[in-house]
Design an enzyme around this catalytic site. Structure first.
Site, PDB file in Angstrom:
ATOM      1  N   GLU A 122       9.156  35.984  33.130  1.00  0.00           N
ATOM      2  CA  GLU A 122       9.917  34.750  33.326  1.00  0.00           C
ATOM      3  C   GLU A 122      10.935  34.677  32.206  1.00  0.00           C
ATOM      4  OE1 GLU A 122       7.880  31.157  34.456  1.00  0.00           O
ATOM      5  OE2 GLU A 122       9.368  29.916  33.430  1.00  0.00           O
ATOM      6  N   ARG A 156      -1.113   6.320  27.866  1.00  0.00           N
ATOM      7  CA  ARG A 156      -1.899   5.096  27.882  1.00  0.00           C
ATOM      8  C   ARG A 156      -3.402   5.329  28.052  1.00  0.00           C
ATOM      9  NH1 ARG A 156       0.453   0.030  28.740  1.00  0.00           N
ATOM     10  NH2 ARG A 156       2.268  -0.018  27.392  1.00  0.00           N
ATOM     11  N   THR A 192       8.490  21.292  22.843  1.00  0.00           N
ATOM     12  CA  THR A 192       8.307  22.061  24.061  1.00  0.00           C
ATOM     13  C   THR A 192       8.370  23.531  23.680  1.00  0.00           C
ATOM     14  OG1 THR A 192       9.144  22.446  26.305  1.00  0.00           O
ATOM     15  CG2 THR A 192      10.782  21.961  24.611  1.00  0.00           C
ATOM     16  N   THR A 193       8.123  24.418  24.641  1.00  0.00           N
ATOM     17  CA  THR A 193       8.100  25.844  24.338  1.00  0.00           C
ATOM     18  C   THR A 193       9.494  26.280  23.898  1.00  0.00           C
ATOM     19  OG1 THR A 193       6.536  25.966  26.154  1.00  0.00           O
ATOM     20  CG2 THR A 193       7.284  28.055  25.233  1.00  0.00           C
ATOM     21  N   ARG A 195      -2.002  23.224  27.050  1.00  0.00           N
ATOM     22  CA  ARG A 195      -1.699  23.503  25.642  1.00  0.00           C
ATOM     23  C   ARG A 195      -2.962  23.415  24.803  1.00  0.00           C
ATOM     24  NH1 ARG A 195       4.171  23.074  24.604  1.00  0.00           N
ATOM     25  NH2 ARG A 195       3.608  23.492  22.453  1.00  0.00           N
ATOM     26  N   HIS A 237       0.814  23.765  32.161  1.00  0.00           N
ATOM     27  CA  HIS A 237       0.625  24.383  30.845  1.00  0.00           C
ATOM     28  C   HIS A 237      -0.534  23.676  30.138  1.00  0.00           C
ATOM     29  CE1 HIS A 237       2.701  25.622  26.770  1.00  0.00           C
ATOM     30  NE2 HIS A 237       1.455  26.024  26.856  1.00  0.00           N
ATOM     31  N   ASN A 295       6.604  22.219  37.805  1.00  0.00           N
ATOM     32  CA  ASN A 295       5.756  22.026  36.633  1.00  0.00           C
ATOM     33  C   ASN A 295       5.408  20.535  36.524  1.00  0.00           C
ATOM     34  OD1 ASN A 295       5.092  21.319  33.896  1.00  0.00           O
ATOM     35  ND2 ASN A 295       5.688  23.373  33.292  1.00  0.00           N
ATOM     36  N   GLY A 355      10.286  21.594  35.482  1.00  0.00           N
ATOM     37  CA  GLY A 355       9.419  20.449  35.281  1.00  0.00           C
ATOM     38  C   GLY A 355      10.117  19.198  34.821  1.00  0.00           C
ATOM     39  N   HIS A 356      10.547  19.195  33.559  1.00  0.00           N
ATOM     40  CA  HIS A 356      10.991  17.958  32.921  1.00  0.00           C
ATOM     41  C   HIS A 356      12.064  17.214  33.718  1.00  0.00           C
ATOM     42  CE1 HIS A 356      13.177  15.599  29.782  1.00  0.00           C
ATOM     43  NE2 HIS A 356      11.945  15.277  29.488  1.00  0.00           N
ATOM     44  N   GLU A 405       0.269  28.262  32.687  1.00  0.00           N
ATOM     45  CA  GLU A 405       0.952  28.687  31.460  1.00  0.00           C
ATOM     46  C   GLU A 405      -0.046  28.611  30.322  1.00  0.00           C
ATOM     47  OE1 GLU A 405       4.347  26.299  30.727  1.00  0.00           O
ATOM     48  OE2 GLU A 405       5.371  26.973  32.519  1.00  0.00           O
ATOM     49  N   HIS A 440      13.085  26.784  32.242  1.00  0.00           N
ATOM     50  CA  HIS A 440      13.180  25.951  31.037  1.00  0.00           C
ATOM     51  C   HIS A 440      14.541  25.280  30.967  1.00  0.00           C
ATOM     52  CE1 HIS A 440      12.261  24.249  27.162  1.00  0.00           C
ATOM     53  NE2 HIS A 440      11.022  24.602  27.402  1.00  0.00           N
ATOM     54  N   HIS A 480       4.536  16.803  32.839  1.00  0.00           N
ATOM     55  CA  HIS A 480       4.972  15.506  32.325  1.00  0.00           C
ATOM     56  C   HIS A 480       4.480  14.326  33.139  1.00  0.00           C
ATOM     57  CE1 HIS A 480       6.674  17.493  29.048  1.00  0.00           C
ATOM     58  NE2 HIS A 480       7.473  18.229  29.807  1.00  0.00           N
TER      59      HIS A 480
HETATM   60  N1  PXP Z   1       8.635  27.856  32.305  1.00  0.00           N
HETATM   61  C1  PXP Z   1       7.879  27.889  31.186  1.00  0.00           C
HETATM   62  C2  PXP Z   1       7.233  29.168  30.809  1.00  0.00           C
HETATM   63  C3  PXP Z   1       7.684  26.731  30.399  1.00  0.00           C
HETATM   64  O1  PXP Z   1       6.936  26.793  29.287  1.00  0.00           O
HETATM   65  C4  PXP Z   1       8.262  25.521  30.835  1.00  0.00           C
HETATM   66  C5  PXP Z   1       8.020  24.270  30.053  1.00  0.00           C
HETATM   67  O2  PXP Z   1       6.679  23.939  30.073  1.00  0.00           O
HETATM   68  C6  PXP Z   1       9.013  25.525  32.014  1.00  0.00           C
HETATM   69  C7  PXP Z   1       9.205  26.708  32.719  1.00  0.00           C
HETATM   70  C8  PXP Z   1       9.632  24.289  32.554  1.00  0.00           C
HETATM   71  O3  PXP Z   1      10.596  23.801  31.672  1.00  0.00           O
HETATM   72  P1  PXP Z   1      11.238  22.381  31.911  1.00  0.00           P
HETATM   73  O4  PXP Z   1      10.113  21.392  31.802  1.00  0.00           O
HETATM   74  O5  PXP Z   1      12.256  22.262  30.856  1.00  0.00           O
HETATM   75  O6  PXP Z   1      11.802  22.400  33.307  1.00  0.00           O
END
Ligand code: PXP
Length: 247
Positions: A154, A21, A103-104, A48, A46, A10, A219-220, A73, A197, A13
């Site tokens: 998921e 910026r 976040t979600t 948003r 994602h 993902n 992702g994060h 997403e 997540h 970020h």
């Molecule tokens: N899966 C879904 C459906 C999500 O919404 C997210 C966060 O955007 C992730 C996975 C990834 O989560 P994280 O960024 O905490 O790894």
């Protein structure tokens, strides 16, 4: 020999840092290409409602340039449905979205929102887009996914990830059991199981070891690790942690 687990990276970020910026760097599409060359099996983004990280033109460029599948997403809104139908990503993962959240925060209530989701899932499927529902690991939500004919769910691992304190081992085991039971129930009903997540190299192993899970979306923590070791090395380290857990 268990089935190889796919890693979806993902890149939201990377766009968060860019947008902080208002520059055109770092480019999330360049990051996606680098992640793919380092071993990501797919890219997740994602879009948003408030465009706080990924923007519409990022999605267009990802579709044009990615050598691996794109998982978009999206919230269950008419606007996002139209965007998905226009760009036709490999997969669309339907997530709940609240403007004020960081976040979600939870899974989509596929059972409670059945009437809203049914035509949306049908339209996506009709366009050849693989529908994934981001849900809590419960039998009620899997049952709704079955009735919605979703090919993929998921499972939300956020609660598992948060239960990381020294006095939370018991609750964590309970949550892990919920995830494993939900994965088994979904797979038994012919639904492909993904999870994600809050996953990190430190907590991914028990999730990667659930045999029915076929893909993790992360992702994060990956982007955070990339600050120290570079994105390619962060992807390789996550891949290695997943493969080691898979056995
Ligand atoms: N899966 C879904 C459906 C999500 O919404 C997210 C966060 O955007 C992730 C996975 C990834 O989560 P994280 O960024 O905490 O790894």
């Amino acid at each position: 020999m268990s089935v190889r687990l796919r890693l979806g990276v993902n890149i939201d970020h990377v766009a968060t840092v860019r947008n902080a910026r208002g520059t055109d760097y770092p480019d999330p599409v360049a990051a996606a290409l680098l992640a793919a060359s380092a071993g990501a099996d797919g890219i997740t983004a994602h879009l948003r409602e408030d465009r706080r990280h990924i923007r519409d033109d990022d999605i267009a460029r990802l579709r044009a340039e990615l050598p691996v599948p794109l998982n978009l997403e999206m919230a269950a809104t008419d606007e996002m449905l139209a965007i998905a139908l226009r760009h036709r990503p490999h997969a669309a993962c339907i997530v709940p979205e609240k403007r004020e959240e960081r976040t979600t925060e939870g899974g989509i209530d596929a059972a409670g929102q059945f009437a809203r989701l049914a035509p949306m899932c049908a339209a996506l499927a009709q366009a050849g887009i693989r529908v994934s529902l981001f849900i809590e690991p419960s039998a009620e939500q899997i049952d709704a996914a079955i009735r919605l004919a979703a090919p993929v769910v998921e499972l939300h691992t956020g609660r598992y990830a948060e239960l990381d304190g020294p006095d939370q081992a018991g609750a964590r085991e309970v949550e892990l059991r919920r995830l494993a039971d939900a994965a088994a129930l979904a797979a038994k009903n012919g639904i492909e199981v993904h999870a994600g997540h809050g996953l990190t190299t430190g907590n991914v192993a028990p999730i990667a070891a659930i045999p029915q899970v076929r893909e993790l979306n992360i992702g994060h923590a990956l982007i955070a690790d990339a600050l120290f070791v570079g994105l390619a090395e962060a992807v390789r380290a996550m891949r290695a942690a997943m493969d080691a857990a898979r056995g």
